[in-house]
Design a protein around this motif. Structure first.
Motif, PDB file in Angstrom:
ATOM      1  N   ILE A   1     -54.925   3.998  11.968  1.00 25.99           N
ATOM      2  CA  ILE A   1     -54.930   3.804  13.413  1.00 25.99           C
ATOM      3  C   ILE A   1     -56.007   2.807  13.817  1.00 25.99           C
ATOM      4  CG2 ILE A   1     -55.329   4.955  15.629  1.00 25.99           C
ATOM      5  CD1 ILE A   1     -54.124   7.482  14.385  1.00 25.99           C
ATOM      6  N   LYS A   2     -57.205   2.980  13.219  1.00 20.13           N
ATOM      7  CA  LYS A   2     -58.286   2.057  13.544  1.00 20.13           C
ATOM      8  C   LYS A   2     -57.956   0.634  13.105  1.00 20.13           C
ATOM      9  CE  LYS A   2     -61.967   5.529  13.233  1.00 20.13           C
ATOM     10  NZ  LYS A   2     -63.184   5.959  12.504  1.00 20.13           N
TER      11      LYS A   2
ATOM     12  N   SER B   1     -55.404  -1.046  15.400  1.00 23.63           N
ATOM     13  CA  SER B   1     -56.048  -1.576  16.608  1.00 23.63           C
ATOM     14  C   SER B   1     -56.913  -2.777  16.275  1.00 23.63           C
ATOM     15  CB  SER B   1     -56.900  -0.480  17.266  1.00 23.63           C
ATOM     16  OG  SER B   1     -56.117   0.644  17.584  1.00 23.63           O
TER      17      SER B   1
ATOM     18  N   THR C   1     -54.764  -5.918  15.646  1.00 27.80           N
ATOM     19  CA  THR C   1     -54.316  -6.591  16.872  1.00 27.80           C
ATOM     20  C   THR C   1     -55.440  -7.419  17.476  1.00 27.80           C
ATOM     21  OG1 THR C   1     -52.792  -4.762  17.289  1.00 27.80           O
ATOM     22  CG2 THR C   1     -53.294  -6.217  19.136  1.00 27.80           C
ATOM     23  N   LEU C   2     -56.640  -6.816  17.480  1.00 27.22           N
ATOM     24  CA  LEU C   2     -57.782  -7.527  18.052  1.00 27.22           C
ATOM     25  C   LEU C   2     -58.175  -8.739  17.209  1.00 27.22           C
ATOM     26  CD1 LEU C   2     -60.116  -7.701  20.092  1.00 27.22           C
ATOM     27  CD2 LEU C   2     -61.400  -6.126  18.620  1.00 27.22           C
TER      28      LEU C   2
ATOM     29  N   SER D   1     -51.652  -9.082  10.024  1.00 24.76           N
ATOM     30  CA  SER D   1     -50.995  -8.819  11.299  1.00 24.76           C
ATOM     31  C   SER D   1     -49.507  -9.092  11.232  1.00 24.76           C
ATOM     32  CB  SER D   1     -51.630  -9.680  12.397  1.00 24.76           C
ATOM     33  OG  SER D   1     -51.380 -11.061  12.159  1.00 24.76           O
TER      34      SER D   1
END
Length: 525
Positions: free
Chosen positions: A304-305, A308, A311-312, A369
């Motif tokens: 999960i981390k 995120s 994406t960043l 990504s």
């Protein structure tokens, strides 16, 4: 009123109750007439005739039981034959016992009620009519014999009316019973289906679920819990401590529900995160225990981390790339200046080297990504690996002996994204070039394609002859940003595994004796 299907009614169970009822009436009649009530002539009872009737009626009842055991004839025919025999026998007994005043006519009402409870409405009314005709016929016969003291057509009419009332009321009860049975059957089917669905859902859940009663005996255990506890099966009602002493000891010490994240306990060689929920207000009501592998929980949290973060960082990487390219290009132009000192050239080399490192990191992040952008196709491994090996040798200027290809099975076809598979193998082979060689020796890399032992899955192995990976760090090699090289990004093997999983491929590592490493790609069948 709704119609009901009589195909399966009356049931064999209902017929057994009917036989038992008729047999009990037979016994009561035999006991009642076995006693002497004074002078039979004065009481109007024809005892020899009664016993003759019972002698014929008893075998008929027993034959009904035999037909029930053999399940022949059909159920509805067994009811019709039995009720007809009852009406005939009870009418004769009533006549022999003194006529309608004997009170035995009530047995005819019982027979009519039994018929109405066993069959649909028109047939039950038919037997009510037969019983009424039998009573009237008995009265007419008594009148022909000039037995005035046993004749009462008024009582016969009332008794006939009673038969029809009993038939109608019993039929209403019959319909209600059938409706209740049909509703109960539908509810049972719904409950069974819901139970199967619940069991399927519970068994398919990845979280271990264990249910124990107030005595800490097992009631439910899904497959995930069995796997986590290292058990093959469980017996309902067995003690929890027999299945897992550690879990039983932990549960005995709990006095309140667990916190949301649960608690860690050691079961075997695993750290299990355990959470507790009471089934009622008190522990005696039973408990539900949720079990999860702590490593799996940590891995999911990390995923999960990283999702995120991916994406960043992908957004940041796009914004970094343009100024990075301008900076690198400017440094290249500056190196062509004739008035540079050695110190200036050294500084420019530092800029170029670190710019290339940043570019590599940005490239890796962008690859990460795009791991879900999968375009699978059929790949013939022998031809594809031959092309990959030639390209890799040419790009890294390797001798054919440095990178060898071995296909132990012909015509192996797999389904995967060729771009992803190329990147996975390129990462593994480049790692082998850097880390998979002995000191002062050229690299030796073997790419081997084969099938697994059960011949259902294709596999690719990348094997080197280097020193191997230390046992203390082998569990961390696929973690993101883990590296043993000052120049590495720590994303190579992590990206390789992510791409492999997105294509349904298992990427694993195993040591090679006496030294060396083997990375294995196993394709799902």
């Amino acid at each position: 009123m709704p119609r009901h299907d009589n195909t399966h009614y009356p049931t064999w169970g209902a017929l057994r109750w009917l036989f038992l009822f008729r047999f009990c009436i037979l016994l009561v009649l035999a006991l009642a007439f076995s006693r002497s009530f004074g002078d039979p002539a004065s009481s109007g009872i024809d005892t020899p005739f009664i016993w003759s009737i019972l002698a014929v009626y008893a075998p008929l009842v027993l034959l009904g039981g035999l037909g029930l055991l053999n399940r022949w004839p059909y159920r509805i025919q067994q009811v019709q034959i039995g009720i007809f025999a009852d009406i005939l026998a009870y009418t004769l007994l009533m006549h022999a016992a003194g006529g309608i005043a004997s009170g035995l006519g009530i047995l005819l009402a019982v027979a009519v009620a039994a018929a109405a409870l066993m069959m649909e409405g028109r047939l039950s009314l038919l037997f009510a009519a037969l019983a009424s005709l039998a009573v009237i016929a008995q009265q007419i016969y008594s009148a022909m014999l000039d037995d005035a003291h046993v004749i009462s057509f008024t009582q016969a009419g009332l008794l006939g009316l009673l038969f029809f009332m009993v038939a109608l009321m019993s039929h209403v009860l019959y319909r209600r019973v059938r409706s209740a049975e049909a509703l109960a059957a539908r509810r049972k089917v719904d409950i069974d289906d819901l139970s199967k669905l619940n069991d399927f859902i519970i068994q398919s859940i990845g979280t271990g679920i264990l249910v124990a009663d107030g005595e800490r005996h097992l009631r439910l255990l899904n497959q995930a819990a069995l796997d986590l506890l290292g058990a093959r099966r469980f017996n309902a009602g067995a003690a929890l401590s027999d299945l897992s002493p550690e879990l039983g000891k932990w549960l005995a010490l709990q006095v309140q529900p667990s916190p949301p994240n649960g608690r860690l306990i050691q079961i075997g060689n695993r750290e299990i995160r355990v959470s507790l929920k009471l089934l009622g207000e008190y522990r005696a009501s039973g408990v539900i225990i949720y079990l999860r592998d702590n490593q799996e929980v940590a891995r999911e949290a990390q995923q999960i981390k990283l999702a995120s973060l991916g994406t960043l960082t992908a957004s940041i990487a796009h914004n970094i790339r343009n100024p990075l390219s301008a900076m690198t290009h400017a440094s290249q132009l500056l190196t062509e200046s004739p008035g540079l000192t050695d110190d200036d050239r050294h500084l420019l080399e530092i800029i170029r080297r670190n710019g290339a490192r940043i570019e590599e990191t940005v490239h890796s992040v962008l690859q990460l990504s795009r791991r879900n952008q999968r375009e699978p196709s059929q790949i013939v491994l022998s031809a594809w690996l031959d092309e990959f090996s030639s390209e890799f040798r040419e790009r890294h200027e390797l001798h054919p002996s440095a990178l060898q290809l071995q296909c132990d099975a012909d015509d192996i076809r797999v389904e995967a994204d060729p771009r992803h598979l190329h990147q996975i193998l390129a990462n593994l082979c480049e790692n082998a070039l850097i880390h998979g060689r002995q000191a002062d020796q050229p690299p030796r890399i073997l790419i081997r394609a084969d099938r697994t032992d059960d011949l259902n899955e294709a596999l690719i192995e990348v094997i080197d002859t280097g020193p191997g990976i230390a046992e203390a760090t082998v569990n961390a090699i696929f973690d993101p940003f883990y590296t043993t090289s000052a120049k590495g990004t720590g994303l190579g093997l992590y990206i390789a595994r992510e791409l492999a999983e997105s294509n349904g491929i298992r990427l694993t590592y195993q040591a090679v004796a006496p030294h060396g490493s083997c990375f294995r790609l196993v394709f799902s069948g």
